[in-house]
Design an enzyme around this catalytic site. Structure first.
Site, mmCIF file in Angstrom:
data_model
loop_
_atom_site.group_PDB
_atom_site.id
_atom_site.type_symbol
_atom_site.label_atom_id
_atom_site.label_comp_id
_atom_site.label_asym_id
_atom_site.label_seq_id
_atom_site.Cartn_x
_atom_site.Cartn_y
_atom_site.Cartn_z
ATOM 1 N N GLY A 54 0.878 -1.173 0.000
ATOM 2 C CA GLY A 54 0.000 0.000 0.000
ATOM 3 C C GLY A 54 0.913 1.219 0.000
ATOM 4 N N ALA A 55 0.644 2.160 -0.920
ATOM 5 C CA ALA A 55 1.580 3.266 -1.139
ATOM 6 C C ALA A 55 1.967 4.020 0.143
ATOM 7 C CB ALA A 55 1.005 4.208 -2.193
ATOM 8 N N ARG A 101 10.322 -1.363 -5.121
ATOM 9 C CA ARG A 101 9.115 -1.395 -5.973
ATOM 10 C C ARG A 101 9.053 -0.088 -6.768
ATOM 11 N NH1 ARG A 101 3.598 -3.385 -3.342
ATOM 12 N NH2 ARG A 101 3.196 -3.988 -5.487
ATOM 13 N N GLN A 210 -5.609 -8.906 -2.362
ATOM 14 C CA GLN A 210 -5.623 -7.878 -1.303
ATOM 15 C C GLN A 210 -7.052 -7.542 -0.869
ATOM 16 O OE1 GLN A 210 -3.760 -7.752 -4.064
ATOM 17 N NE2 GLN A 210 -1.840 -6.667 -3.751
ATOM 18 N N ASP A 251 -1.478 4.562 -6.480
ATOM 19 C CA ASP A 251 -0.035 4.437 -6.228
ATOM 20 C C ASP A 251 0.758 5.589 -6.826
ATOM 21 O OD1 ASP A 251 -1.171 1.554 -6.037
ATOM 22 O OD2 ASP A 251 0.745 1.578 -4.986
ATOM 23 N N ASN A 261 -3.097 2.474 -10.249
ATOM 24 C CA ASN A 261 -3.517 1.762 -9.030
ATOM 25 C C ASN A 261 -3.533 0.277 -9.348
ATOM 26 O OD1 ASN A 261 -4.441 1.759 -6.258
ATOM 27 N ND2 ASN A 261 -6.451 1.175 -7.028
ATOM 28 N N LYS A 262 -3.860 -0.528 -8.364
ATOM 29 C CA LYS A 262 -3.839 -1.988 -8.500
ATOM 30 C C LYS A 262 -4.481 -2.457 -9.800
ATOM 31 C CE LYS A 262 -2.241 -4.349 -6.465
ATOM 32 N NZ LYS A 262 -0.887 -4.816 -6.835
#
Ligand code: MRU
Length: 363
Positions: A54-55, A101, A210, A251, A261-262
């Site tokens: 998670g950012a 990452r 998640q 993110d 994002n995801k």
């Protein structure tokens, strides 16, 4: 009585100031285990392996991480620590952590902030032992700020929905991805305190689940009415009229409002547009990267194929040697986004202007 997951800190500095304590999120929801990270490799791996993810939580971990590594560097330098050799090693460790990452900008944002504080303190004539204290204070402030920012996002987000609404979310932009409240879940938690009785739909979020393992777990632990759905069910629940708003995290937000994002977020945004459901992105300003013009320039992390073919299954669920594409994030085009909710207010299209104004007004 056993402790609720909501009572744990996602990331904390250990009492002796020499380690980072995190919940190992890869073990949730089955096991709640706090692990201690001390070395650069342990911190790097915890981020890469999504033990902490998670950012915002990645940013806080990186800030505590570079602080404890700075302390180790200073100790290894002996009695009288000179700034230049200390700073050289500090920069190397910073680059190493930053390589864990690529997509969540909070990682480099937090490390660069710690770096600036370090250099400024030196320019102000501080010795290395004083610089260490300043770094510790800054890392703690990044964590406290995250809590304040999430709460403010929650308040703005709550103004966009009403009691009883159906809310859909993707991935985990919850308390486990931050230090409290989450970003996309903050309006839900604040609404819960006010008795809003939201009905939440959590996408399971393939391939690392998640949504199932983390979002469904934390929301249900907090007593929120949550229904878990597979990623390919969002169109059905929206077509049924069960969703009044989508809230997701992010993110990295580019200067034009494109959002990474995801993986799967852009599908949800497209479906939401089809069924006239507002699609809101909850974004701390630490996740907005004005130096990246559009989503095309955002580097998307590619993850190992086994996450798709084997993980979570008793046996491999795909032909041997099949080609696998496994990007961890996707980019949602700005035109699909109804609003970007930040701690400083709600930005709407055209995002090039509204985001620039938001940053200008803060200076
Ligand atoms: O790969 P992950 O689990 O780190 O991805 C997390 C997300 O995509 C979240 O939605 C994002 O970081 C926002 S967290 C407030």
């Amino acid at each position: 009585m056993s402790k609720n997951i909501m009572d744990y800190e996602t990331v904390a500095l250990s009492e002796d100031g020499r380690g980072i304590l995190i919940i190992d999120q890869t073990l949730l929801p089955g096991r709640t285990e706090i692990i201690r990270l001390e070395t650069a490799k342990e911190i790097w791996e915890a981020i890469y392996l999504l033990k902490v993810r998670g950012a915002p939580a990645i940013g806080v971990t990186a800030a505590f991480g570079i602080y404890i590594l700075a302390r180790q560097i200073a100790e290894a330098c002996g009695e009288k620590v000179e700034f230049q050799p200390f700073y050289e090693k500090f920069s190397q460790q910073k680059d190493y952590l930053n390589s864990s990452r690529p997509t969540a900008v909070n990682l480099s944002w937090a490390l660069n902030r710690m770096d600036r504080v370090c250099v400024q303190a030196h320019e102000n004539g501080k010795a290395v032992d004083e610089i260490l204290e300043i770094l510790e204070g800054e890392a703690k402030e990044i964590k406290e700020e995250d809590i304040r920012v999430c709460k403010a996002i929650g308040e703005y987000g709550l103004s966009l929905v009403k009691p009883g609404d159906g809310i859909l979310t993707h991935c985990n932009a919850g308390q486990l991805a931050t230090c409290k409240y989450g970003t996309a879940t903050a309006p839900i938690y604040l609404g819960q305190e006010k008795g809003y009785h939201f009905r939440v739909f959590a996408d399971e979020t393939r391939p690392l689940l998640q949504g199932a393992r983390l979002t469904a777990y934390e929301l249900s632990s907090a007593g929120v009415d949550v229904t878990l759905i597979c990623d390919n069910m969002s169109a059905m629940v929206m077509r049924n009229g069960w969703v009044n708003a989508v809230f997701v995290g992010c993110d990295r937000v580019a200067a034009n409002g494109d959002v990474a994002n995801k993986i799967g977020t852009s599908v949800v945004a497209t479906v939401a547009r089809r069924y006239g459901v507002p699609f809101y992105v909850c974004a701390p300003t630490s996740t907005i990267d004005m130096a990246t013009p559009t989503g095309n320039e955002i580097r998307i992390e590619q993850r190992p194929a086994e996450e798709v073919t084997e993980m979570w299954y008793k046996e491999r669920m795909a032909p041997k040697d099949i080609k696998i594409f496994n990007p961890a994030f996707d980019v949602t085009d700005n035109e699909l986004i109804t609003a970007i909710i930040t701690e400083h207010g709600i930005a709407r299209a055209p995002y090039g202007e509204s985001l620039a104004t938001l940053f200008r007004d803060r200076q």
